[in-house]
Write a protein that holds these residues in place. Structure first.
Motif, mmCIF file in Angstrom:
data_model
loop_
_atom_site.group_PDB
_atom_site.id
_atom_site.type_symbol
_atom_site.label_atom_id
_atom_site.label_comp_id
_atom_site.label_asym_id
_atom_site.label_seq_id
_atom_site.Cartn_x
_atom_site.Cartn_y
_atom_site.Cartn_z
ATOM 1 N N THR A 156 0.844 -1.193 0.000
ATOM 2 C CA THR A 156 0.000 0.000 0.000
ATOM 3 C C THR A 156 0.879 1.242 0.000
ATOM 4 N N GLY A 157 0.240 2.385 -0.211
ATOM 5 C CA GLY A 157 0.909 3.672 -0.092
ATOM 6 C C GLY A 157 1.562 4.154 -1.372
ATOM 7 N N PRO A 158 1.823 5.471 -1.449
ATOM 8 C CA PRO A 158 2.416 6.057 -2.658
ATOM 9 C C PRO A 158 3.922 5.966 -2.724
ATOM 10 N N GLY A 159 4.592 5.597 -1.612
ATOM 11 C CA GLY A 159 6.044 5.506 -1.636
ATOM 12 C C GLY A 159 6.722 6.821 -1.308
ATOM 13 N N LEU A 160 7.913 7.001 -1.840
ATOM 14 C CA LEU A 160 8.768 8.138 -1.519
ATOM 15 C C LEU A 160 8.261 9.401 -2.213
ATOM 16 N N ARG A 161 8.243 10.508 -1.435
ATOM 17 C CA ARG A 161 7.728 11.773 -1.947
ATOM 18 C C ARG A 161 8.639 12.910 -1.504
ATOM 19 N N PRO A 162 8.669 14.014 -2.245
ATOM 20 C CA PRO A 162 9.418 15.186 -1.785
ATOM 21 C C PRO A 162 8.657 15.897 -0.674
ATOM 22 N N ALA A 163 9.383 16.589 0.200
ATOM 23 C CA ALA A 163 8.718 17.353 1.261
ATOM 24 C C ALA A 163 7.954 18.537 0.689
ATOM 25 N N LEU A 164 8.436 19.072 -0.419
ATOM 26 C CA LEU A 164 7.721 20.137 -1.135
ATOM 27 C C LEU A 164 7.437 19.636 -2.533
ATOM 28 N N GLY A 179 4.463 27.764 5.458
ATOM 29 C CA GLY A 179 5.805 28.185 5.825
ATOM 30 C C GLY A 179 6.594 28.523 4.581
ATOM 31 N N ASN A 180 7.822 28.933 4.759
ATOM 32 C CA ASN A 180 8.651 29.391 3.633
ATOM 33 C C ASN A 180 9.457 28.241 3.047
ATOM 34 N N TRP A 181 8.764 27.302 2.468
ATOM 35 C CA TRP A 181 9.422 26.133 1.887
ATOM 36 C C TRP A 181 10.052 26.473 0.546
ATOM 37 N N LYS A 182 11.172 25.820 0.272
ATOM 38 C CA LYS A 182 11.815 25.944 -1.032
ATOM 39 C C LYS A 182 12.477 24.617 -1.374
ATOM 40 N N PHE A 208 12.584 24.720 4.944
ATOM 41 C CA PHE A 208 11.656 25.791 5.294
ATOM 42 C C PHE A 208 12.386 27.007 5.861
ATOM 43 N N ALA A 209 13.715 26.967 5.921
ATOM 44 C CA ALA A 209 14.544 28.103 6.319
ATOM 45 C C ALA A 209 15.618 28.290 5.255
#
Length: 492
Positions: A156-164, A179-182, A208-209
């Protein structure tokens, strides 16, 4: 003006245009990024029709191999007993299987792929990492393959993903950040403030910083950064993708301690302090039953580099969609070897699918550039094989892609050559090669996909539509499972 003067002026204009047509090459004259064309005399006098590939049979003969055959390994005569679905005759089945565009392999490539098939039976969890360019972004193609494999083998599940998440439309999950994600990728416009090459296995990390220099002392103790990310099920995703059983977050490089909270069903499920000056770390835990949404909150005077978040199951098949828009697939040798190796060892992939080649097409100008790309891509495979020596590899070449020449869409002239060098890179390194270009119809087939009903490719004559992505995903899945069925049929 007298009629004679009008006639003389008209003839002069025609003669001038005829002279320009005569001296202008058929390929046009390039002026900066613009190419000036004039019609040839034959084009003026004779309407030449561009022949597009007839893909009706390719589209019409697609089927679900799992619904067509079941395997009985107890048959002592042939090792395989084919039980056809209702109302399907053996001859019909054979003809359908013959229509599958097969994965090309050398003997070593087949041995490697069979090692992956054995893992499906012997290991509790099997991970597939599907890397590709914009053709797979938004989980297109991958989501179909993932669902078919999870239905067949569990997981199950989508697997690995980026935080943004860099893409607006994502099939497998809904993701929101505050937040100030990049996001900082290792390819394309690389941020000059990043002084290291520890990007993780997804070719990018998120923060995020602001990035802090590695060579200067960290002085910030006054600006407290707070951020949050939410990942939840998508109502259009496949059902198995919507169930999250295990959470993992891969991170490192924070210049101060960072407090992290994992929320499940609105309640704090895990609290953790991410230590400063850690090169690489993992936070992980099993999730409660029926989890389909998680929230991760951060608070600190700096941000860690977050290399990825994994939502998957402890058993069955996990398939990661790692879409690298604009990448030619030559990122792997750019990242820190040891740092990436740590993450690959934690993820333990059994199969890599590398789907690249499309992004080089507008820039390939001669045979030397083609040869260089083939050599560079081969070095990427070799790097991954050094890091994951037990994994199998399948390279998927580019689809047909059209460029506009005057008023017609035609296949990029060097595309078949790029397909050829990718195939050579794959076969010479013991990988399988699935020729998507030929599988979809070959030369000038993309316009037929664009003009299909319903449309199977977008009007950019490059990317598949959702329907086309599903069709291509099914074509590849059938080719993979055909090899799996052949593996099962071989005597032990």
């Amino acid at each position: 003006m007298k009629p004679s003067k009008i006639l003389l002026f008209t003839l002069s204009v025609f003669l001038l245009l005829a002279g320009v047509m005569w001296i202008t090459p058929a390929s046009g004259v390039k002026i900066g990024s613009f190419t000036f064309h004039m019609p040839t005399f034959s084009e003026m006098l004779i309407h030449e029709k561009t022949d597009y590939a007839d893909v009706s049979e390719i589209i019409g003969t697609q089927f679900d191999i799992d619904e067509m055959v079941e395997l009985d390994l107890d048959d002592e005569t042939s090792g395989i007993d084919t039980v056809l679905a209702p109302n399907v005759h053996r001859a019909s089945y054979d003809s359908l299987v013959a229509s599958i565009y097969k994965i090309e392999m050398t003997d070593s490539g087949r041995i490697n792929l069979h090692r992956f098939f054995k893992a499906l039976h012997e290991k509790p969890q099997v991970r597939i990492m599907h890397y590709g360019d914009s053709q797979i972004e938004g989980d297109r193609i991958t989501s179909f393959i993932r669902n078919k494999l999870q239905v067949k083998f569990g997981g199950t599940g989508p697997g690995l993903r980026p935080a943004l998440q860099p893409y607006d439309y994502v099939f497998s999950a809904v993701q929101e950040n505050s937040g100030n994600w990049k996001r900082y990728p290792i390819y394309g416009n690389v941020d000059s403030l990043v002084e290291h090459d520890r990007y993780g296995v997804m070719g990018a990390f998120s923060r995020f910083a602001p990035v802090v220099s590695d060579s200067l002392p960290f002085l910030n103790d006054s600006v407290l950064y707070q951020a949050e990310l939410n990942i939840s099920k998508s109502n259009i995703a496949y059902k198995l993708t919507q169930n999250y059983e295990h959470f993992s977050m891969y991170y490192g490089n924070a210049k101060s301690d960072v407090d992290m909270q994992l929320l499940v069903k609105g309640e704090v499920f895990l609290s953790k302090t991410l230590p400063k000056n850690l090169n690489y770390g993992v936070v992980e835990c099993d999730l409660p039953d029926s989890t389909d949404k998680i929230t991760v909150r951060f608070s600190g005077y700096d941000s860690p580099d977050i290399y990825g978040i994994d939502l998957s199951s402890n058993k069955g098949v996990v398939v990661d969609n790692i879409a690298l828009r604009g990448s030619s697939g030559t990122i792997f040798t750019k990242s820190d070897y040891v740092h990436s190796l740590k993450m690959y060892r934690d993820l333990n992939p059994e199969l890599f699918i590398l789907q690249f080649g499309g992004n080089v097409m507008p820039y390939i100008k001669d045979e030397k550039a083609i040869s260089n790309y083939g050599r560079w891509f081969k070095s990427q495979i070799e790097r991954l094989q050094q890091q994951c020596p037990e994994a199998a590899f399948i390279v998927i070449g580019p689809s047909d892609m059209s460029t506009k020449e005057k008023d017609k869409y035609v296949t990029y002239s060097y595309l078949p050559d790029v397909v050829a060098v990718l195939k050579d890179a794959a076969l010479s390194t013991g990988c399988g090669y699935w020729n998507m270009y030929e599988a979809m119809g070959g030369f000038n087939s993309m316009p037929s996909w664009v003009n299909a009903e319903p449309e199977l490719a977008r009007p950019d004559y490059v990317h598949f539509s959702p329907q086309g992505a599903k069709l291509v995903g099914n074509m590849f899945y059938n080719a993979l499972i055909l090899e799996y069925n052949n593996f099962l049929a071989e005597p032990n």
